[in-house]
Design a protein around this motif. Structure first.
Motif, PDB file in Angstrom:
ATOM      1  N   UNK A 181      26.219  42.857  45.049  1.00  5.78           N
ATOM      2  CA  UNK A 181      24.888  42.370  45.392  1.00  5.78           C
ATOM      3  C   UNK A 181      25.106  42.191  47.009  1.00  5.78           C
ATOM      4  N   UNK A 182      26.262  41.996  47.489  1.00  2.00           N
ATOM      5  CA  UNK A 182      26.270  41.861  48.981  1.00  2.00           C
ATOM      6  C   UNK A 182      25.944  43.241  49.533  1.00  2.00           C
ATOM      7  N   UNK A 183      26.554  44.152  48.967  1.00  2.00           N
ATOM      8  CA  UNK A 183      26.506  45.567  49.498  1.00  2.00           C
ATOM      9  C   UNK A 183      24.895  46.032  49.434  1.00  2.00           C
ATOM     10  N   UNK A 184      24.298  45.736  48.357  1.00  2.00           N
ATOM     11  CA  UNK A 184      22.823  45.928  48.044  1.00  2.00           C
ATOM     12  C   UNK A 184      21.949  45.267  48.953  1.00  2.00           C
ATOM     13  N   UNK A 185      22.420  44.217  49.502  1.00  2.00           N
ATOM     14  CA  UNK A 185      21.540  43.391  50.602  1.00  2.00           C
ATOM     15  C   UNK A 185      21.687  44.271  52.015  1.00  2.00           C
ATOM     16  N   UNK A 186      23.053  44.509  52.112  1.00  2.31           N
ATOM     17  CA  UNK A 186      22.976  45.375  53.327  1.00  2.31           C
ATOM     18  C   UNK A 186      22.249  46.727  53.371  1.00  2.31           C
ATOM     19  N   UNK A 190      19.282  48.102  55.832  1.00  8.03           N
ATOM     20  CA  UNK A 190      19.225  49.226  56.480  1.00  8.03           C
ATOM     21  C   UNK A 190      18.091  50.040  56.072  1.00  8.03           C
ATOM     22  N   UNK A 191      17.562  49.903  54.826  1.00  3.56           N
ATOM     23  CA  UNK A 191      16.455  50.874  54.260  1.00  3.56           C
ATOM     24  C   UNK A 191      15.080  50.024  54.850  1.00  3.56           C
ATOM     25  N   UNK A 192      14.915  48.749  55.008  1.00 10.49           N
ATOM     26  CA  UNK A 192      13.780  48.137  55.370  1.00 10.49           C
ATOM     27  C   UNK A 192      13.992  47.977  57.042  1.00 10.49           C
ATOM     28  N   UNK A 193      14.965  48.504  57.522  1.00  8.56           N
ATOM     29  CA  UNK A 193      15.155  48.266  59.163  1.00  8.56           C
ATOM     30  C   UNK A 193      15.030  46.712  59.609  1.00  8.56           C
ATOM     31  N   UNK A 194      15.587  45.719  59.087  1.00  7.93           N
ATOM     32  CA  UNK A 194      15.789  44.545  59.505  1.00  7.93           C
ATOM     33  C   UNK A 194      16.619  44.418  60.458  1.00  7.93           C
ATOM     34  N   UNK A 198      19.014  37.359  57.799  1.00  9.72           N
ATOM     35  CA  UNK A 198      19.144  35.946  57.657  1.00  9.72           C
ATOM     36  C   UNK A 198      19.058  35.205  56.637  1.00  9.72           C
ATOM     37  N   UNK A 199      18.873  33.867  56.872  1.00  7.27           N
ATOM     38  CA  UNK A 199      18.801  33.004  55.444  1.00  7.27           C
ATOM     39  C   UNK A 199      17.374  33.553  54.894  1.00  7.27           C
ATOM     40  N   UNK A 200      16.243  33.658  55.437  1.00  6.05           N
ATOM     41  CA  UNK A 200      14.889  33.946  54.853  1.00  6.05           C
ATOM     42  C   UNK A 200      14.958  35.149  54.230  1.00  6.05           C
ATOM     43  N   UNK A 201      15.461  36.322  55.018  1.00  4.73           N
ATOM     44  CA  UNK A 201      15.575  37.684  54.511  1.00  4.73           C
ATOM     45  C   UNK A 201      16.396  37.813  53.231  1.00  4.73           C
ATOM     46  N   UNK A 202      17.452  36.910  53.292  1.00  2.00           N
ATOM     47  CA  UNK A 202      18.436  37.151  52.111  1.00  2.00           C
ATOM     48  C   UNK A 202      17.680  36.373  50.909  1.00  2.00           C
ATOM     49  N   UNK A 203      17.219  35.143  51.158  1.00  2.00           N
ATOM     50  CA  UNK A 203      16.507  34.693  49.802  1.00  2.00           C
ATOM     51  C   UNK A 203      15.317  35.537  49.344  1.00  2.00           C
ATOM     52  N   UNK A 204      14.863  36.383  50.388  1.00  9.08           N
ATOM     53  CA  UNK A 204      13.569  37.268  49.795  1.00  9.08           C
ATOM     54  C   UNK A 204      14.385  38.374  48.945  1.00  9.08           C
ATOM     55  N   UNK A 205      15.358  39.104  49.397  1.00  8.26           N
ATOM     56  CA  UNK A 205      16.004  40.194  48.750  1.00  8.26           C
ATOM     57  C   UNK A 205      16.866  39.916  47.723  1.00  8.26           C
ATOM     58  N   UNK A 206      17.415  38.671  47.849  1.00  9.77           N
ATOM     59  CA  UNK A 206      18.399  38.644  46.683  1.00  9.77           C
ATOM     60  C   UNK A 206      18.041  38.840  45.285  1.00  9.77           C
ATOM     61  N   UNK A 207      16.990  38.523  44.819  1.00  9.99           N
ATOM     62  CA  UNK A 207      16.465  38.998  43.480  1.00  9.99           C
ATOM     63  C   UNK A 207      16.583  40.080  43.224  1.00  9.99           C
ATOM     64  N   UNK A 208      16.196  41.128  43.972  1.00  8.34           N
ATOM     65  CA  UNK A 208      16.069  42.675  43.936  1.00  8.34           C
ATOM     66  C   UNK A 208      17.513  43.078  44.077  1.00  8.34           C
TER      67      UNK A 208
END
Length: 296
Positions: A181-186, A190-194, A198-208
């Motif tokens: 999961x951590x690998x997919x968050x990273x 990279x794909x979304x060029x964040x 941070x916390x908010x980005x992780x909360x948004x992307x975690x389900x995906x």
């Protein structure tokens, strides 16, 4: 003449090349045993009652026959005297082991074995003999669980081992899921060029990211995101209504307090309080702060 030399040469060569007989082997002298005499352990265990007199301790006795501290005894003599005093020695061991077992828990045979082997009397042993010779007998013991107790414990031990193995397997699986999961968050970063994850980005992307790693984690994170969103929405409405109601009543100190709470909430959401819009939660309506409405 040449024929005689040739014949002589052939005879000489035959004698010289004849294989020599090996010298008869001298048998090695039998190895004489030295040191104390240690026969095999007793084939039948001593069965002595443990603490509580419900279950027993099964004790295998190993006898070591040796010279007394003040005398010298040959191996053969120690072996001979061991046969003479074997029954007497076993009776002495039984009496002492019986006394010790009364205070030992039959549920823990390893602990009972240590206690018995550390007993001063068993460590000293006993001396047996007469004017013809004296031998010292020093016993050691091995303690086994009562078969009735083993039969009772067996299903529980199997269950405990199964639980431990399931726990270890689950922990290993969870660690792999967490790593994936951590690998997919990273990867999403990279794909979304964040610039930052941070916390908010992780909360948004975690389900995906979880949906690409593990089905159970994906379900939990989806429910978590939905519940968090609903609670945020409810809190926003509560703060907005409370702030407006208190302002209409002229209670500016309450309105100010709720306004601060709303700003804190917005910071926790990762949204700027000055540009915060209810459209972020599906309501295309701007929220004016109480101070702005008062000045108008």
């Amino acid at each position: 003449m040449s024929e005689s030399k040739g014949l002589f040469r052939r005879v000489w060569d035959a004698i010289r090349n004849r294989p020599r007989l090996a010298a008869p082997a001298v048998p090695d002298a039998p190895v004489q045993p030295t040191g104390p005499y240690e026969p095999p352990p007793e084939p039948v265990p001593l069965v002595v009652p443990g603490a509580g007199d419900v279950f027993d301790l099964h004790v295998i006795v190993h006898l070591r026959w040796q010279s007394p501290p003040d005398k010298r005894l040959s191996y053969e003599r120690a072996e001979e005297l061991s046969r003479v005093y074997h029954d007497t020695a076993m009776n002495s061991v039984l009496k002492r082991v019986w006394q010790l077992a009364r205070s030992l828990d039959p549920l823990y045979p390893a602990q009972a074995e240590t206690e018995m082997n550390n007993d001063p009397q068993l460590r000293r042993g006993w001396c047996f003999g007469d004017e013809n010779g004296t031998v010292q007998c020093v016993p050691t013991v091995r303690v086994f669980l009562d078969p009735k107790l083993r039969e009772h414990k067996n299903p529980f031990e199997i269950q405990r081992l199964s639980i431990e193995e399931e726990h270890n397997l689950g922990m290993a699986r969870d660690e792999l899921v967490r790593t994936r999961t951590e690998s997919w968050l990273r990867g999403f970063q990279e794909l979304e060029t964040f610039a930052d994850l941070g916390k908010d980005e992780r909360q948004f992307l975690l389900p995906y990211a979880a949906s690409l790693s593990d089905e159970r984690l994906a379900k939990v994170t989806t429910v978590l995101a939905r519940d968090r969103h609903q609670r945020y929405t409810d809190l926003v409405g509560l703060l907005k209504v409370a702030s407006n109601d208190h302002e209409r009543l002229g209670l500016f100190e309450f309105a100010n307090a709720y306004d601060k709470a709303l700003q804190t909430f917005c910071r926790q959401m990762g949204v700027g309080a000055s540009q915060w819009m209810l459209a972020d939660f599906g309501e295309p309506e701007a929220v004016d702060s109480p101070s702005t409405g008062a000045s108008q």
